[in-house]
Scaffold this motif. Structure first.
Motif, PDB file in Angstrom:
ATOM      1  N   ILE A   9     112.082 -85.927 -19.947  1.00 47.49           N
ATOM      2  CA  ILE A   9     112.874 -87.129 -19.769  1.00 47.49           C
ATOM      3  C   ILE A   9     114.396 -86.960 -19.438  1.00 47.49           C
ATOM      4  CG2 ILE A   9     114.272 -88.752 -21.613  1.00 47.49           C
ATOM      5  CD1 ILE A   9     111.511 -88.818 -22.822  1.00 47.49           C
ATOM      6  N   MET A  10     114.710 -85.712 -19.765  1.00 48.13           N
ATOM      7  CA  MET A  10     116.433 -85.260 -19.530  1.00 48.13           C
ATOM      8  C   MET A  10     116.211 -84.833 -17.963  1.00 48.13           C
ATOM      9  SD  MET A  10     117.373 -82.770 -22.922  1.00 48.13           S
ATOM     10  CE  MET A  10     115.798 -82.215 -22.825  1.00 48.13           C
ATOM     11  N   ALA A  11     115.182 -84.394 -17.675  1.00 46.33           N
ATOM     12  CA  ALA A  11     115.291 -84.216 -16.164  1.00 46.33           C
ATOM     13  C   ALA A  11     115.627 -85.317 -15.212  1.00 46.33           C
ATOM     14  CB  ALA A  11     114.481 -83.394 -15.465  1.00 46.33           C
ATOM     15  N   GLU A  12     114.861 -86.296 -15.672  1.00 42.62           N
ATOM     16  CA  GLU A  12     114.835 -87.781 -14.836  1.00 42.62           C
ATOM     17  C   GLU A  12     116.030 -88.302 -15.161  1.00 42.62           C
ATOM     18  OE1 GLU A  12     110.183 -88.598 -15.524  1.00 42.62           O
ATOM     19  OE2 GLU A  12     111.529 -89.580 -16.699  1.00 42.62           O
ATOM     20  N   SER A  13     116.573 -88.239 -16.469  1.00 45.37           N
ATOM     21  CA  SER A  13     117.813 -88.945 -16.622  1.00 45.37           C
ATOM     22  C   SER A  13     119.299 -88.376 -15.650  1.00 45.37           C
ATOM     23  CB  SER A  13     118.174 -89.079 -17.921  1.00 45.37           C
ATOM     24  OG  SER A  13     119.389 -89.599 -18.387  1.00 45.37           O
ATOM     25  N   PRO A 347     117.148 -81.276  -3.494  1.00 50.00           N
ATOM     26  CA  PRO A 347     116.385 -80.068  -3.662  1.00 50.00           C
ATOM     27  C   PRO A 347     117.269 -79.252  -4.648  1.00 50.00           C
ATOM     28  CG  PRO A 347     116.879 -80.140  -1.404  1.00 50.00           C
ATOM     29  CD  PRO A 347     117.750 -81.556  -2.066  1.00 50.00           C
ATOM     30  N   LYS A 348     118.533 -79.214  -4.587  1.00 50.77           N
ATOM     31  CA  LYS A 348     119.517 -78.321  -5.551  1.00 50.77           C
ATOM     32  C   LYS A 348     119.214 -78.703  -6.764  1.00 50.77           C
ATOM     33  CE  LYS A 348     123.150 -76.987  -2.297  1.00 50.77           C
ATOM     34  NZ  LYS A 348     124.254 -77.221  -1.851  1.00 50.77           N
ATOM     35  N   ILE A 349     119.590 -80.261  -7.036  1.00 49.51           N
ATOM     36  CA  ILE A 349     119.536 -80.912  -8.539  1.00 49.51           C
ATOM     37  C   ILE A 349     118.071 -80.573  -8.973  1.00 49.51           C
ATOM     38  CG2 ILE A 349     119.717 -82.644  -9.674  1.00 49.51           C
ATOM     39  CD1 ILE A 349     121.651 -83.791  -7.608  1.00 49.51           C
ATOM     40  N   VAL A 350     117.108 -80.605  -8.260  1.00 51.00           N
ATOM     41  CA  VAL A 350     115.578 -80.499  -8.956  1.00 51.00           C
ATOM     42  C   VAL A 350     115.566 -79.228  -9.307  1.00 51.00           C
ATOM     43  CG1 VAL A 350     113.316 -80.538  -8.367  1.00 51.00           C
ATOM     44  CG2 VAL A 350     114.757 -82.404  -7.779  1.00 51.00           C
ATOM     45  N   SER A 351     115.989 -78.235  -8.612  1.00 49.91           N
ATOM     46  CA  SER A 351     115.675 -76.607  -9.005  1.00 49.91           C
ATOM     47  C   SER A 351     116.861 -76.293 -10.151  1.00 49.91           C
ATOM     48  CB  SER A 351     115.886 -75.653  -7.960  1.00 49.91           C
ATOM     49  OG  SER A 351     117.129 -75.379  -7.485  1.00 49.91           O
ATOM     50  N   THR A 352     117.874 -76.802  -9.953  1.00 51.99           N
ATOM     51  CA  THR A 352     119.171 -76.594 -11.074  1.00 51.99           C
ATOM     52  C   THR A 352     118.651 -76.957 -12.394  1.00 51.99           C
ATOM     53  OG1 THR A 352     120.878 -76.784  -9.464  1.00 51.99           O
ATOM     54  CG2 THR A 352     121.728 -76.661 -11.885  1.00 51.99           C
ATOM     55  N   TYR A 357     116.559 -75.991 -17.689  1.00 52.52           N
ATOM     56  CA  TYR A 357     115.481 -76.086 -18.954  1.00 52.52           C
ATOM     57  C   TYR A 357     114.798 -74.865 -19.088  1.00 52.52           C
ATOM     58  CZ  TYR A 357     117.096 -80.897 -18.528  1.00 52.52           C
ATOM     59  OH  TYR A 357     117.848 -81.943 -18.463  1.00 52.52           O
ATOM     60  N   ASN A 358     114.377 -74.220 -18.001  1.00 56.76           N
ATOM     61  CA  ASN A 358     113.703 -73.074 -18.516  1.00 56.76           C
ATOM     62  C   ASN A 358     114.308 -72.051 -19.509  1.00 56.76           C
ATOM     63  OD1 ASN A 358     111.606 -74.016 -17.102  1.00 56.76           O
ATOM     64  ND2 ASN A 358     112.175 -72.837 -14.998  1.00 56.76           N
ATOM     65  N   ASN A 359     115.912 -72.019 -19.349  1.00 55.68           N
ATOM     66  CA  ASN A 359     116.600 -71.214 -20.334  1.00 55.68           C
ATOM     67  C   ASN A 359     116.927 -71.643 -21.550  1.00 55.68           C
ATOM     68  OD1 ASN A 359     116.376 -69.254 -18.077  1.00 55.68           O
ATOM     69  ND2 ASN A 359     118.114 -70.240 -17.070  1.00 55.68           N
ATOM     70  N   TYR A 360     116.835 -72.782 -21.709  1.00 57.11           N
ATOM     71  CA  TYR A 360     116.904 -73.523 -22.905  1.00 57.11           C
ATOM     72  C   TYR A 360     115.937 -73.021 -24.056  1.00 57.11           C
ATOM     73  CZ  TYR A 360     120.437 -76.888 -21.443  1.00 57.11           C
ATOM     74  OH  TYR A 360     121.340 -77.518 -20.598  1.00 57.11           O
ATOM     75  N   THR A 361     116.682 -72.648 -25.479  1.00 55.50           N
ATOM     76  CA  THR A 361     115.534 -72.479 -26.378  1.00 55.50           C
ATOM     77  C   THR A 361     115.280 -73.754 -26.992  1.00 55.50           C
ATOM     78  OG1 THR A 361     117.563 -72.486 -28.013  1.00 55.50           O
ATOM     79  CG2 THR A 361     117.208 -70.397 -27.095  1.00 55.50           C
ATOM     80  N   PRO A 362     114.282 -74.026 -27.847  1.00 54.74           N
ATOM     81  CA  PRO A 362     113.781 -75.142 -28.411  1.00 54.74           C
ATOM     82  C   PRO A 362     114.711 -75.778 -29.187  1.00 54.74           C
ATOM     83  CG  PRO A 362     111.922 -73.369 -28.792  1.00 54.74           C
ATOM     84  CD  PRO A 362     113.329 -72.710 -28.179  1.00 54.74           C
TER      85      PRO A 362
END
Ligand code: ZN
Length: 381
Positions: A9-13, A347-352, A357-362
């Motif tokens: 949801i956050m990535a899409e927004s 492509p940059k936004i998608v990978s950023t 998100y991979n680095n966020y803690t829960p």
């Protein structure tokens, strides 16, 4: 209901926030934020009411409550100065939402100390003056109110054509708006306007098959809403076939339709048919202030409920440019911008986003989710 992850949801927004967008259906008076109302001298209690309502999920707001918000805007826009402040702020809001092309529409109004001509002049001045000139291209659509008599509308058209002669690169279109339960569509007026201006008409907002048929036969450049066009949504088979023949681009305003009660839920929205049948449409806000939305939110909602990959909505935006009333040269420039964005930024936004998100803690995700909840109405999905 589709099960989605918070990250998704956050990535899409975020994707839709960054995407350069095109807004073709935005009414000036309904697009004011609380901040703009404050600048216009609206009372504290009225602003508090505005704030409370726009923070409520769309399905819990009533049309009656929203109508109250429209009147708050009307009450403070009474002079050329206030028209200017309102228009300038609305344009700047859209620019901040990464809208690169905006067609702002409004019905010229007269007041004590302000003629309809003054009103138009003030909006045109705001279009020329705003802070984000190199970021957003703005055109003006002047509306006729369907509740007005034919004679009144003929007079209004005369003024609009006169002003269009003065500002041919700004005043690009004419619209028919107002309470769909009242008044009429007068072909002869739009026939005349068609020689000089792009035509968009609020159409099939309520079930009225004979009027819808007359509008489709007339053939405007675009139609607004089109809620009762498809037979599954109460339209006649005959009109739907006529629509399929004409394929007039639709200005689609999801949250507005939900709040106005013409659509039950996002999932049931008629845009589904336009997506499935690849018919031309654009996503729009209608009245972003009163309905508490942004163009980013509307894109996110379409993505969420109709499961379209972001690239498809990029393509919808790209196609919307050709439905606009901009000049051919301007359309080309806008399309070039969209292509550049897709090649370089997409492509940059998608990978950023993915890396972040991979680095966020829960725990981080919970905080972020909280912030986004209000914006994308996760509870309402
Ligand atoms: Zn509208």
């Amino acid at each position: 209901m589709k099960v989605v992850s918070r990250r998704q949801i956050m990535a899409e927004s975020e994707y839709f926030k960054q995407l350069p967008k095109v807004e073709l259906h935005a009414h000036l008076n309904g697009s004011l934020t609380e901040k703009t109302l404050e600048k216009l001298g609206c009372s504290e209690s009225a602003i508090a009411e505005y704030e409370k309502l726009t923070r409520t999920a769309p399905t819990s707001r009533s049309l009656q409550e929203c109508f109250g918000l429209f009147s708050q805007a009307y009450n403070v826009i009474k002079s050329p100065e206030s028209v200017y402040v309102a228009a300038r702020n609305v344009i700047e809001d859209f620019a901040k939402d990464n809208v690169i092309y905006l067609e702002l529409r409004t019905t010229p109004r007269a007041n004590v100390g302000m003629t309809k001509e003054d009103y138009i002049e003030a909006v045109v001045k705001a279009i020329g003056d705003h802070e984000y000139k190199n970021k957003i291209l703005v055109k003006l659509i002047l509306s006729l109110d369907r509740r007005h008599s034919k004679e009144e509308s003929e007079k209004a058209l005369e003024l609009i054509l006169r002003m269009r002669e003065k500002y041919p690169s700004v005043i690009k279109g004419i619209d028919l708006c107002g309470n769909p339960e009242e008044g009429d569509f007068h072909e002869t007026i739009f026939e005349k306007a068609k020689q000089f201006l792009g035509i968009t008409i609020h159409c099939a907002e309520v079930k009225n098959d004979s009027e819808v048929e007359r509008i489709l036969m007339f053939g405007p450049n675009r139609i607004g809403h089109g809620t009762y066009l498809h037979p599954e949504h109460g339209g006649s088979q005959k009109n739907w076939e006529l629509y399929l023949e004409k394929k007039i681009p639709l200005e689609c305003c999801l949250t507005s339709n939900i709040i106005c009660g013409t659509t039950k839920s996002y999932q049931d929205h008629h845009v589904r048919h336009w997506l499935d049948l690849k018919l031309p449409f654009s996503i729009c806000t209608d009245d972003k202030g009163v309905f508490g939305t942004t163009l980013t939110k509307e894109y996110t909602l379409v993505q969420r409920h109709f499961d379209k990959i972001p690239e498809n909505l990029w393509k919808m935006t790209y196609d919307s440019i050709s439905h606009s009333f901009a000049s051919e040269r301007e359309k080309q420039d806008l399309q070039d911008q969209l292509i550049r964005w897709f090649n370089v930024c997409h492509p940059k936004i998608v990978s950023t986003i993915q890396n972040a998100y991979n680095n966020y803690t829960p725990a981080d995700l919970d905080i972020l989710l909280e912030e986004h909840q209000r914006d994308v109405y996760i509870n309402d999905i």
